[in-house]
Design a protein around this motif. Structure first.
Motif, PDB file in Angstrom:
ATOM      1  N   LEU A 299     -14.216  75.147  28.628  1.00  0.00           N
ATOM      2  CA  LEU A 299     -13.334  76.251  28.265  1.00  0.00           C
ATOM      3  C   LEU A 299     -12.109  76.196  29.163  1.00  0.00           C
ATOM      4  N   TYR A 300     -10.978  76.593  28.618  1.00  0.00           N
ATOM      5  CA  TYR A 300      -9.726  76.607  29.369  1.00  0.00           C
ATOM      6  C   TYR A 300      -9.343  78.055  29.650  1.00  0.00           C
ATOM      7  N   PHE A 301      -8.977  78.317  30.906  1.00  0.00           N
ATOM      8  CA  PHE A 301      -8.642  79.660  31.350  1.00  0.00           C
ATOM      9  C   PHE A 301      -7.269  79.676  32.012  1.00  0.00           C
ATOM     10  N   LEU A 302      -6.574  80.803  31.850  1.00  0.00           N
ATOM     11  CA  LEU A 302      -5.322  81.034  32.569  1.00  0.00           C
ATOM     12  C   LEU A 302      -5.636  81.225  34.049  1.00  0.00           C
ATOM     13  N   THR A 303      -4.823  80.659  34.900  1.00  0.00           N
ATOM     14  CA  THR A 303      -4.906  80.953  36.328  1.00  0.00           C
ATOM     15  C   THR A 303      -3.961  82.126  36.601  1.00  0.00           C
ATOM     16  N   GLU A 304      -3.934  82.598  37.834  1.00  0.00           N
ATOM     17  CA  GLU A 304      -3.000  83.656  38.195  1.00  0.00           C
ATOM     18  C   GLU A 304      -1.563  83.196  37.953  1.00  0.00           C
ATOM     19  N   LYS A 305      -1.298  81.962  38.340  1.00  0.00           N
ATOM     20  CA  LYS A 305       0.029  81.377  38.137  1.00  0.00           C
ATOM     21  C   LYS A 305       0.339  81.257  36.639  1.00  0.00           C
ATOM     22  N   GLY A 306      -0.654  80.896  35.843  1.00  0.00           N
ATOM     23  CA  GLY A 306      -0.487  80.797  34.398  1.00  0.00           C
ATOM     24  C   GLY A 306      -0.169  82.140  33.768  1.00  0.00           C
ATOM     25  N   LEU A 307      -0.807  83.184  34.272  1.00  0.00           N
ATOM     26  CA  LEU A 307      -0.535  84.532  33.774  1.00  0.00           C
ATOM     27  C   LEU A 307       0.897  84.945  34.109  1.00  0.00           C
ATOM     28  N   LEU A 308       1.357  84.580  35.291  1.00  0.00           N
ATOM     29  CA  LEU A 308       2.738  84.871  35.677  1.00  0.00           C
ATOM     30  C   LEU A 308       3.721  84.154  34.749  1.00  0.00           C
ATOM     31  N   LEU A 309       3.448  82.882  34.442  1.00  0.00           N
ATOM     32  CA  LEU A 309       4.312  82.141  33.521  1.00  0.00           C
ATOM     33  C   LEU A 309       4.280  82.771  32.133  1.00  0.00           C
ATOM     34  N   TYR A 310       3.115  83.149  31.676  1.00  0.00           N
ATOM     35  CA  TYR A 310       2.980  83.814  30.375  1.00  0.00           C
ATOM     36  C   TYR A 310       3.876  85.057  30.325  1.00  0.00           C
ATOM     37  N   ASP A 311       3.814  85.877  31.375  1.00  0.00           N
ATOM     38  CA  ASP A 311       4.629  87.094  31.430  1.00  0.00           C
ATOM     39  C   ASP A 311       6.123  86.774  31.441  1.00  0.00           C
ATOM     40  N   LEU A 312       6.512  85.742  32.187  1.00  0.00           N
ATOM     41  CA  LEU A 312       7.927  85.337  32.231  1.00  0.00           C
ATOM     42  C   LEU A 312       8.408  84.875  30.863  1.00  0.00           C
ATOM     43  N   LEU A 313       7.602  84.057  30.199  1.00  0.00           N
ATOM     44  CA  LEU A 313       7.981  83.569  28.869  1.00  0.00           C
ATOM     45  C   LEU A 313       8.095  84.722  27.884  1.00  0.00           C
ATOM     46  N   GLN A 314       7.158  85.640  27.957  1.00  0.00           N
ATOM     47  CA  GLN A 314       7.200  86.798  27.058  1.00  0.00           C
ATOM     48  C   GLN A 314       8.471  87.617  27.295  1.00  0.00           C
ATOM     49  N   GLU A 315       8.790  87.856  28.559  1.00  0.00           N
ATOM     50  CA  GLU A 315      10.012  88.601  28.877  1.00  0.00           C
ATOM     51  C   GLU A 315      11.248  87.846  28.390  1.00  0.00           C
ATOM     52  N   TYR A 316      11.263  86.541  28.594  1.00  0.00           N
ATOM     53  CA  TYR A 316      12.402  85.717  28.164  1.00  0.00           C
ATOM     54  C   TYR A 316      12.611  85.827  26.653  1.00  0.00           C
ATOM     55  N   PHE A 317      11.541  85.636  25.884  1.00  0.00           N
ATOM     56  CA  PHE A 317      11.665  85.671  24.424  1.00  0.00           C
ATOM     57  C   PHE A 317      12.094  87.054  23.931  1.00  0.00           C
ATOM     58  N   GLU A 318      11.530  88.113  24.525  1.00  0.00           N
ATOM     59  CA  GLU A 318      11.889  89.467  24.110  1.00  0.00           C
ATOM     60  C   GLU A 318      13.356  89.775  24.410  1.00  0.00           C
TER      61      GLU A 318
END
Length: 106
Positions: free
Chosen positions: A62-81
């Motif tokens: 199984l593949y899981f987000l790391t803390e760093k991955g969650l931060l990138l996810y949030d940055l990408l979401q903010e960027y796209f919005e």
């Protein structure tokens, strides 16, 4: 009459965002591949890169987000919005620099 559907090509960042979204609660490679609409080789390429950059981790197939991955996810979401609201937003450059840094791009 036939109707032609044209699709806009996704950016590398949109693909990474899709993968990170799919792995929020842990997911198998096949499900990531389907949810991200990638080929098997494309999925492997991105998963390898994201693991090497410490954004995902693999446990028991199984593949899981790391803390760093969650931060990138949030940055990408903010960027796209923000880009959708105003493509001339001056803060977009700063966000993109952070994204590139996390992905070890220049």
């Amino acid at each position: 009459m036939s109707t032609t559907v044209t699709r806009k090509k996704r950016t590398r960042y949109q693909i990474i965002y899709d993968i990170l979204s799919a792995t929020a609660d842990g997911e198998k490679k096949t499900k990531i591949m389907y949810n991200s609409n990638l080929s098997y080789s494309g999925t492997n390429k991105y998963l390898k890169e994201l693991i090497e950059n410490g954004l995902l981790e693999e446990r028991n197939n199984l593949y899981f987000l790391t803390e760093k991955g969650l931060l990138l996810y949030d940055l990408l979401q903010e960027y796209f919005e923000r880009r959708e609201k105003d493509s001339n937003d001056q803060g977009l450059k700063e966000i993109m620099l952070k994204i590139k840094e996390m992905l070890k791009e220049s």
